[in-house]
Structure formats: structure tokens, C-alpha cells
Design a protein around this motif. Structure first.
Motif, mmCIF file in Angstrom:
data_model
loop_
_atom_site.group_PDB
_atom_site.id
_atom_site.type_symbol
_atom_site.label_atom_id
_atom_site.label_comp_id
_atom_site.label_asym_id
_atom_site.label_seq_id
_atom_site.Cartn_x
_atom_site.Cartn_y
_atom_site.Cartn_z
ATOM 1 N N GLN A 69 -66.928 -2.957 -24.829
ATOM 2 C CA GLN A 69 -67.084 -2.234 -26.090
ATOM 3 C C GLN A 69 -67.215 -0.731 -25.848
ATOM 4 O OE1 GLN A 69 -70.256 -3.610 -28.597
ATOM 5 N NE2 GLN A 69 -69.080 -5.329 -29.397
ATOM 6 N N LEU A 70 -68.016 -0.368 -24.862
ATOM 7 C CA LEU A 70 -68.219 1.049 -24.548
ATOM 8 C C LEU A 70 -66.911 1.717 -24.159
ATOM 9 C CD1 LEU A 70 -71.588 1.152 -22.557
ATOM 10 C CD2 LEU A 70 -71.026 2.514 -24.574
ATOM 11 N N GLU A 71 -66.142 1.059 -23.308
ATOM 12 C CA GLU A 71 -64.878 1.644 -22.854
ATOM 13 C C GLU A 71 -63.885 1.766 -24.002
ATOM 14 O OE1 GLU A 71 -63.673 -0.882 -19.673
ATOM 15 O OE2 GLU A 71 -65.033 0.052 -18.206
ATOM 16 N N ALA A 72 -63.858 0.750 -24.875
ATOM 17 C CA ALA A 72 -62.945 0.795 -26.021
ATOM 18 C C ALA A 72 -63.339 1.907 -26.985
ATOM 19 C CB ALA A 72 -62.947 -0.558 -26.739
ATOM 20 N N LEU A 73 -64.640 2.042 -27.214
ATOM 21 C CA LEU A 73 -65.119 3.068 -28.141
ATOM 22 C C LEU A 73 -64.885 4.469 -27.571
ATOM 23 C CD1 LEU A 73 -66.489 3.610 -30.804
ATOM 24 C CD2 LEU A 73 -68.712 3.274 -29.717
ATOM 25 N N LYS A 74 -65.130 4.628 -26.286
ATOM 26 C CA LYS A 74 -64.908 5.930 -25.649
ATOM 27 C C LYS A 74 -63.435 6.317 -25.689
ATOM 28 C CE LYS A 74 -66.199 8.567 -21.548
ATOM 29 N NZ LYS A 74 -66.904 8.534 -20.240
ATOM 30 N N LYS A 75 -62.558 5.334 -25.516
ATOM 31 C CA LYS A 75 -61.123 5.603 -25.564
ATOM 32 C C LYS A 75 -60.694 6.031 -26.958
ATOM 33 C CE LYS A 75 -56.641 3.485 -24.525
ATOM 34 N NZ LYS A 75 -55.958 2.244 -24.041
ATOM 35 N N GLN A 76 -61.258 5.390 -27.979
ATOM 36 C CA GLN A 76 -60.904 5.739 -29.356
ATOM 37 C C GLN A 76 -61.442 7.106 -29.758
ATOM 38 O OE1 GLN A 76 -61.018 2.599 -32.436
ATOM 39 N NE2 GLN A 76 -61.741 1.214 -30.840
ATOM 40 N N LEU A 77 -62.619 7.466 -29.222
ATOM 41 C CA LEU A 77 -63.190 8.771 -29.550
ATOM 42 C C LEU A 77 -62.444 9.893 -28.851
ATOM 43 C CD1 LEU A 77 -66.985 7.877 -29.460
ATOM 44 C CD2 LEU A 77 -65.600 8.410 -31.460
ATOM 45 N N GLY A 78 -61.663 9.535 -27.834
ATOM 46 C CA GLY A 78 -60.803 10.510 -27.174
ATOM 47 C C GLY A 78 -61.546 11.676 -26.572
ATOM 48 N N ASP A 79 -61.157 12.882 -26.985
ATOM 49 C CA ASP A 79 -61.752 14.091 -26.404
ATOM 50 C C ASP A 79 -62.882 14.648 -27.262
ATOM 51 O OD1 ASP A 79 -60.246 14.882 -28.532
ATOM 52 O OD2 ASP A 79 -59.122 16.442 -27.475
ATOM 53 N N ASN A 80 -63.545 13.803 -28.033
ATOM 54 C CA ASN A 80 -64.685 14.239 -28.829
ATOM 55 C C ASN A 80 -65.741 14.844 -27.910
ATOM 56 O OD1 ASN A 80 -67.226 14.201 -30.315
ATOM 57 N ND2 ASN A 80 -66.191 12.922 -31.829
ATOM 58 N N GLU A 81 -66.097 16.096 -28.148
ATOM 59 C CA GLU A 81 -67.020 16.793 -27.261
ATOM 60 C C GLU A 81 -68.393 16.138 -27.201
ATOM 61 O OE1 GLU A 81 -67.287 20.890 -28.292
ATOM 62 O OE2 GLU A 81 -65.490 21.436 -27.153
ATOM 63 N N ALA A 82 -68.781 15.460 -28.265
ATOM 64 C CA ALA A 82 -70.097 14.818 -28.283
ATOM 65 C C ALA A 82 -70.158 13.654 -27.307
ATOM 66 C CB ALA A 82 -70.430 14.340 -29.694
ATOM 67 N N VAL A 83 -68.989 13.197 -26.834
ATOM 68 C CA VAL A 83 -68.943 12.122 -25.845
ATOM 69 C C VAL A 83 -68.587 12.661 -24.462
ATOM 70 C CG1 VAL A 83 -67.731 10.001 -25.161
ATOM 71 C CG2 VAL A 83 -68.397 10.342 -27.537
ATOM 72 N N THR A 84 -67.724 13.659 -24.422
ATOM 73 C CA THR A 84 -67.288 14.203 -23.125
ATOM 74 C C THR A 84 -68.281 15.202 -22.551
ATOM 75 O OG1 THR A 84 -65.998 15.966 -24.210
ATOM 76 C CG2 THR A 84 -64.867 13.880 -23.743
ATOM 77 N N GLN A 85 -69.115 15.810 -23.395
ATOM 78 C CA GLN A 85 -70.092 16.790 -22.918
ATOM 79 C C GLN A 85 -71.497 16.346 -23.337
ATOM 80 O OE1 GLN A 85 -69.185 20.941 -23.631
ATOM 81 N NE2 GLN A 85 -67.011 20.482 -23.923
ATOM 82 N N GLU A 86 -72.336 16.093 -22.354
ATOM 83 C CA GLU A 86 -73.676 15.598 -22.634
ATOM 84 C C GLU A 86 -74.485 16.544 -23.510
ATOM 85 O OE1 GLU A 86 -75.957 14.433 -19.307
ATOM 86 O OE2 GLU A 86 -74.727 12.686 -18.834
ATOM 87 N N ILE A 87 -74.338 17.840 -23.291
ATOM 88 C CA ILE A 87 -75.142 18.810 -24.046
ATOM 89 C C ILE A 87 -74.833 18.727 -25.533
ATOM 90 C CG2 ILE A 87 -73.487 20.688 -23.747
ATOM 91 C CD1 ILE A 87 -75.830 22.604 -23.522
ATOM 92 N N VAL A 88 -73.556 18.473 -25.863
ATOM 93 C CA VAL A 88 -73.154 18.335 -27.266
ATOM 94 C C VAL A 88 -73.626 16.994 -27.808
ATOM 95 C CG1 VAL A 88 -71.230 18.393 -28.882
ATOM 96 C CG2 VAL A 88 -71.148 19.781 -26.808
ATOM 97 N N GLY A 89 -73.490 15.956 -27.004
ATOM 98 C CA GLY A 89 -73.932 14.635 -27.434
ATOM 99 C C GLY A 89 -75.422 14.588 -27.695
ATOM 100 N N CYS A 90 -76.193 15.226 -26.814
ATOM 101 C CA CYS A 90 -77.641 15.251 -26.985
ATOM 102 C C CYS A 90 -78.020 15.984 -28.268
ATOM 103 C CB CYS A 90 -78.295 15.929 -25.774
ATOM 104 S SG CYS A 90 -80.100 15.938 -25.818
#
Length: 309
Positions: A69-90
Motif C-alpha cells: 500500500q505504501l509503495e502504491a500510494l507513494k507512486k501515485q503521489l509522484g513528486d509531491n514535496e510533502a512525500v519526497t522532502q521530510e521537512i515539507v511532510g513534517c
């Protein structure tokens, strides 16, 4: 954002993972509402589950499907900075949890007790759990989590027993142990609040630097998609919640004419903090929180032009 494709289904939750069931439920509730929140809820559940039991067959199978599920969701979110960059996600997660907490706290102070506010309190506490994927919680986060979980339980038990909850901050016994209550989705504590004492906790008295430097605007409105009407089934008169007008902080006139001094030497830490303030500002704007955005941008500008905060 386009609608997300259905995620792989999970097998039944092993009994060993009971402590993360509500975090997974929160993830499901946010798949369409806020996929970034849903992603980090699953990540927290994955990390916590690995620590609990990663060896027994049923737990290994469950964690494997959760990883899918995590891998599928991460793939769908693509280059969303909130997922690719921890500082934005936090920053995104902290802002979301804070809005949820403030919505419930404002309802509580106004004496509007209903299921939506109970769930908002408890969900805020779960999301603060999730913030630990980025590192250790601040003292303010720990206090907000304990207060939110306690309030959710106390108000739930009062309404269940036909009693009127005490509005606003109340004393919290430091040795209260929280136990899971499947019926409420919250913790099971006595329905009567302890008498106010030296440990009385008032969220409004927390320093403005709560949530890792994010300024908490007073009377902030509920997060996106939070129900705006009190359910009629609670026996409480329905009231439409009107967002409180935001007060824009005064801007220091000196900042308009500020030019970086030639002898200012910024360290890598300075640049990192300035970047963090800008990320917080961007995250705040996602919730139309102008006050928080302005305050953080001013901090970044002052740091970059003077070398001081």
C-alpha cells in the motif's frame, strides 16, 4: 489532485497490532481527503508494526501488504514535496494536526459537545503520534497529544452517561493510564474530570512557538472537510461554525528596506532554518492561514538579511 486509484487490500489485523488499528483507520479516512496524511499514517503503522512483531507469519504477511500500500500510494503521489522532502511532510502533518486540535478545542470552549469534536480531538492525538516518523516530539506536541486524547475520552464518557462535560481546560492527573476503547475509538478514563490543580493544562497558554516554530493563530478555523454543523443526534442544538476572522500580524516596516549586509556570513544551519520557515509558510497557505504564513516569511527574511532571528 486527481483521484487516487484503489490501494491493495490488507489482510485481517493481527491481534499484536491492535495499538495501530486507529492509525490505519485514520489513513483510510484520509485516502481521498488528504493522501499525504494517509501516507504518513501508514508509514507510522508500518514502522510501529515492525517494532512490535515482524517474525510471526500473520504479522509478516500483514506488514508485507501494508508495504505494498505504501509503495502504491507513494507512486501515485509522484513528486509531491510533502512525500519526497521530510521537512515539507513534517510541516504539512503538524499544520493539519494543529488545525484539527484547534477546531476541537474551540468547540470545547464554546460548550458545543458532539461526536465530530470528540473525533477531532482523538484524531489530532493520533496524528501527533504519526509525527514521530520525523523524529522525537517536542514537549508542546507531547502535551497537546495527552490533552487531546484525555479530552476526547472524558467528553465521550460524559455524553455516553448523560452528563454535561466541563468546557475548556481542566486538570489532568499525571498518572492516568490510557486504555483503548473500541466503542469510542478513544481512551477509557473516568467520566468525571479531576479538580483543577497545579497541573491544569490550557492549550491557549502554550508558547507561540508550539509545533516546531509554527505560530498558532488564535481561533483558527477547522481543517478542510471538517464537518461544519453539529450533528442533531447528539441532543445539542445545531450551530453552524463560522470561521473566526484572521488577524494579520503587523509587518515590521524595516523589512521592506532591508538589504543583506556585506559582512553577514550565513551558516548552513541558517540556510536550513530559513528554508524551513519558507516551507512552513507554504504549508500554512494550503489551509489559507495567512497569519502563520506571514509570520514565518518574516522570520526567514530577517534571518537571511541580518543573520539573526
Amino acid at each position: 489532485m486527481a483521484a487516487l486509484a484503489p490501494l491493495p487490500s490488507l489482510p485481517p489485523l493481527p491481534p499484536q497490532f491492535k495499538s495501530i488499528q486507529h492509525h490505519l483507520r485514520t489513513a483510510q479516512e484520509h485516502d481521498k481527503r488528504d493522501p499525504v496524511v494517509a501516507y504518513y499514517c501508514r508509514l507510522y503503522a508500518m514502522q510501529t508494526g515492525m517494532k512490535i512483531d515482524s517474525k510471526t507469519p500473520e504479522c509478516r504477511k500483514f506488514l508485507s501488504k501494508l508495504m505494498d500500500q505504501l509503495e502504491a500510494l507513494k507512486k501515485q503521489l509522484g513528486d509531491n514535496e510533502a512525500v519526497t522532502q521530510e521537512i515539507v511532510g513534517c510541516a504539512h502533518l503538524e499544520n493539519y494536526a494543529l488545525k484539527m486540535f484547534l477546531y476541537a478545542d474551540n468547540e470545547d470552549r464554546a460548550g458545543r459537545f458532539h461526536k465530530n469534536m470528540i473525533k477531532s480531538f482523538y484524531t489530532a492525538s493520533l496524528l501527533i503520534d504519526v509525527i514521530t516518523v520525523f523524529g522525537e516530539l517536542t514537549d508542546e506536541n507531547v502535551k497537546h497529544r495527552k490533552y487531546a486524547r484525555w479530552k476526547a475520552t472524558y467528553i465521550h464518557n460524559c455524553l455516553k452517561n448523560g452528563e454535561t462535560p466541563q468546557a475548556g481546560p481542566v486538570g489532568i492527573e499525571e498518572d492516568n493510564d490510557v486504555e483503548e476503547n473500541e466503542d469510542a475509538g478513544t481512551a477509557s478514563l473516568p467520566s468525571q474530570p479531576p479538580q483543577p490543580s497545579s497541573s491544569t493544562y490550557d492549550p491557549s497558554n502554550m508558547p507561540s512557538s508550539s509545533y516546531t516554530g509554527i505560530q498558532i493563530p488564535p481561533g483558527a478555523h477547522a481543517p478542510a472537510n471538517t464537518p461544519a454543523e453539529v450533528p442533531h443526534s447528539t441532543g445539542v442544538a445545531s450551530n453552524t461554525i463560522q470561521p473566526t476572522p484572521q488577524t494579520i500580524p503587523a509587518i515590521d516596516p524595516a523589512l521592506f528596506n532591508t538589504v543583506s549586509q556585506g559582512d553577514i556570513r550565513l551558516t548552513p544551519e541558517d540556510f536550513a532554518r530559513a528554508q524551513k520557515y519558507c516551507k512552513y509558510a507554504g504549508s500554512a497557505l494550503q489551509y489559507e492561514d495567512v497569519s502563520t504564513a506571514v509570520q514565518n516569511l518574516q522570520k526567514a527574511l530577517k534571518l537571511l538579511t541580518t543573520g539573526r532571528e
